[in-house]
Design a protein around this motif. Structure first.
Motif, PDB file in Angstrom:
ATOM      1  N   ARG A 227     -12.270  -9.331  12.412  1.00  0.00           N
ATOM      2  CA  ARG A 227     -11.581 -10.157  11.416  1.00  0.00           C
ATOM      3  C   ARG A 227     -10.376  -9.471  10.790  1.00  0.00           C
ATOM      4  O   ARG A 227      -9.821  -9.973   9.816  1.00  0.00           O
ATOM      5  N   ILE A 228      -9.936  -8.340  11.331  1.00  0.00           N
ATOM      6  CA  ILE A 228      -8.754  -7.650  10.805  1.00  0.00           C
ATOM      7  C   ILE A 228      -7.742  -7.455  11.933  1.00  0.00           C
ATOM      8  O   ILE A 228      -8.078  -6.933  12.995  1.00  0.00           O
ATOM      9  N   ARG A 229      -6.494  -7.867  11.671  1.00  0.00           N
ATOM     10  CA  ARG A 229      -5.382  -7.620  12.593  1.00  0.00           C
ATOM     11  C   ARG A 229      -4.221  -7.054  11.789  1.00  0.00           C
ATOM     12  O   ARG A 229      -3.946  -7.514  10.671  1.00  0.00           O
ATOM     13  N   THR A 230      -3.540  -6.062  12.345  1.00  0.00           N
ATOM     14  CA  THR A 230      -2.418  -5.451  11.630  1.00  0.00           C
ATOM     15  C   THR A 230      -1.162  -5.476  12.495  1.00  0.00           C
ATOM     16  O   THR A 230      -1.232  -5.484  13.728  1.00  0.00           O
ATOM     17  N   PHE A 231      -0.013  -5.460  11.819  1.00  0.00           N
ATOM     18  CA  PHE A 231       1.276  -5.633  12.469  1.00  0.00           C
ATOM     19  C   PHE A 231       2.290  -4.648  11.885  1.00  0.00           C
ATOM     20  O   PHE A 231       2.135  -4.166  10.763  1.00  0.00           O
ATOM     21  N   TYR A 232       3.345  -4.418  12.652  1.00  0.00           N
ATOM     22  CA  TYR A 232       4.453  -3.597  12.168  1.00  0.00           C
ATOM     23  C   TYR A 232       5.390  -4.450  11.322  1.00  0.00           C
ATOM     24  O   TYR A 232       5.789  -5.549  11.718  1.00  0.00           O
ATOM     25  N   VAL A 233       5.750  -3.944  10.139  1.00  0.00           N
ATOM     26  CA  VAL A 233       6.753  -4.574   9.282  1.00  0.00           C
ATOM     27  C   VAL A 233       7.538  -3.478   8.568  1.00  0.00           C
ATOM     28  O   VAL A 233       6.953  -2.537   8.033  1.00  0.00           O
ATOM     29  N   ASP A 234       8.853  -3.608   8.582  1.00  0.00           N
ATOM     30  CA  ASP A 234       9.738  -2.764   7.782  1.00  0.00           C
ATOM     31  C   ASP A 234      10.286  -3.645   6.667  1.00  0.00           C
ATOM     32  O   ASP A 234      11.100  -4.536   6.911  1.00  0.00           O
ATOM     33  N   GLN A 235       9.845  -3.411   5.446  1.00  0.00           N
ATOM     34  CA  GLN A 235      10.204  -4.290   4.337  1.00  0.00           C
ATOM     35  C   GLN A 235      11.691  -4.292   4.018  1.00  0.00           C
ATOM     36  O   GLN A 235      12.169  -5.191   3.327  1.00  0.00           O
ATOM     37  N   THR A 236      12.423  -3.293   4.496  1.00  0.00           N
ATOM     38  CA  THR A 236      13.863  -3.270   4.256  1.00  0.00           C
ATOM     39  C   THR A 236      14.623  -4.077   5.302  1.00  0.00           C
ATOM     40  O   THR A 236      15.852  -4.140   5.264  1.00  0.00           O
ATOM     41  N   ASN A 237      13.898  -4.703   6.219  1.00  0.00           N
ATOM     42  CA  ASN A 237      14.516  -5.493   7.283  1.00  0.00           C
ATOM     43  C   ASN A 237      13.745  -6.804   7.433  1.00  0.00           C
ATOM     44  O   ASN A 237      12.663  -6.834   8.021  1.00  0.00           O
ATOM     45  N   LEU A 238      14.295  -7.886   6.897  1.00  0.00           N
ATOM     46  CA  LEU A 238      13.593  -9.170   6.924  1.00  0.00           C
ATOM     47  C   LEU A 238      13.257  -9.621   8.345  1.00  0.00           C
ATOM     48  O   LEU A 238      12.246 -10.290   8.568  1.00  0.00           O
ATOM     49  N   ALA A 239      14.091  -9.241   9.306  1.00  0.00           N
ATOM     50  CA  ALA A 239      13.842  -9.655  10.688  1.00  0.00           C
ATOM     51  C   ALA A 239      12.530  -9.097  11.217  1.00  0.00           C
ATOM     52  O   ALA A 239      11.923  -9.674  12.130  1.00  0.00           O
ATOM     53  N   SER A 240      12.060  -7.982  10.650  1.00  0.00           N
ATOM     54  CA  SER A 240      10.828  -7.371  11.148  1.00  0.00           C
ATOM     55  C   SER A 240       9.580  -8.160  10.762  1.00  0.00           C
ATOM     56  O   SER A 240       8.485  -7.862  11.243  1.00  0.00           O
TER      57      SER A 240
END
Length: 295
Positions: free
Chosen positions: A192-205
């Motif tokens: 029930r857990i999935r994680t993803f890459y996100v760079d908060q300084t880049n909205l496209a991420s």
């Protein structure tokens, strides 16, 4: 003298060279006076428009950067209709009758190694958001708590990445739990857990999260802890918030409060926002909840 004349001819013939030389001259001038030209370049939004002593211009740009948001926040408080309610975590918990949920979540945070109920008292807030935690379907937290010391806003080498995700997995028994972080080394998948890459300084991420095409009942930002990164989460989350859902921005420092007073005044009339004073920091919470239900 001949070299000087050749340079003058080259400058006239090649305008780009002239611009480069002028830029070099400015950089040398700033360097001689003990100032980094890049400071002024990055503060052009706040800099005085006009000529003058470089030292004075940089000082005024820094002053403008420090004063502009507080002044805008004051302007919004004086003239905007939408206001952010300010209260303590204990008062928030009492307002939404969240004592029972807070006690339960406090235990889960502790058992899973999250600092949300040890270093902070955020359980008072999160335990108050849902009268029926079993009704929550989708949960997202930005910032998994990396223990890699080369990442800004890390949890230290003793941190436990994903600790709060596991606590919320227990607290929200019917929810799919999603997480995201800039540190790809700590991403994981469990039941029930999935994680993803996100760079908060880049909205496209945020695109991979957006492709999930979900509405979230709760979105938490426990990531970079800078206003631009926080606002990126708001821009992503407000479009994907389930009815009566919540977005909570954690770990706001006192100096940044004017930013959030201004943000609260910019939200649509259907949103309600709170600035919550907790232990070791503030939280900004926004929801489309009808507050009459809390009476």
């Amino acid at each position: 003298m001949e070299l000087v004349n050749e340079l003058k001819i080259a400058v006239k013939k090649y305008p780009a060279l002239a611009r480069s030389l002028r830029d070099l001259k400015r950089r040398i001038h700033f360097g001689v006076h003990g100032y980094d030209a890049s400071i002024y370049a990055h503060l052009r939004l706040f800099a005085p428009y006009g000529a003058g002593d470089p030292q004075a211009r940089i000082a005024l740009a820094l002053q403008s950067a420090s004063q502009t948001l507080p002044l805008l926040a004051q302007l919004s408080r004086d003239y905007a209709g939408q206001q952010t309610q300010e209260l303590t975590a204990s008062e928030f918990c009492k307002l939404f009758d969240g004592q029972q949920g807070a006690v339960h979540l406090q235990r889960l945070f502790f058992e899973n190694g999250s600092d949300k109920a040890t270093f902070h008292n955020y359980h008072l807030v999160y335990g108050s958001l849902f009268r029926q935690p079993s009704s929550v379907r989708n949960f997202l937290e930005i910032g998994l708590g990396t223990n890699n010391l080369d990442v800004v806003s890390n949890m230290g080498q003793d941190g436990k990445p994903g600790a709060s995700l596991r606590a919320f997995r227990e607290y929200l028994p019917n929810a799919d739990i999603f997480g995201a972080d800039v540190d790809k080394r700590i991403l994981f998948q469990e039941d029930r857990i999935r994680t993803f890459y996100v760079d908060q300084t880049n909205l496209a991420s945020f695109s991979e999260l957006a492709q999930l095409d979900l509405q979230f009942d709760l979105i938490i930002d426990d990531g970079l802890h800078s206003p631009n990164a926080n606002i990126a989460v708001l821009l992503f989350g407000l479009k994907r918030l389930a009815p009566r859902g919540w977005i909570v921005i954690e770990d706001i420092r006192t100096e940044a409060l004017p930013v959030w007073r201004l943000v609260g005044s910019l939200l649509s009339p259907r949103h309600r926002s709170f600035l919550i004073e907790a232990e070791r920091g503030f939280l900004f919470a926004v929801t489309d909840l009808d507050l009459r239900d809390a009476d």
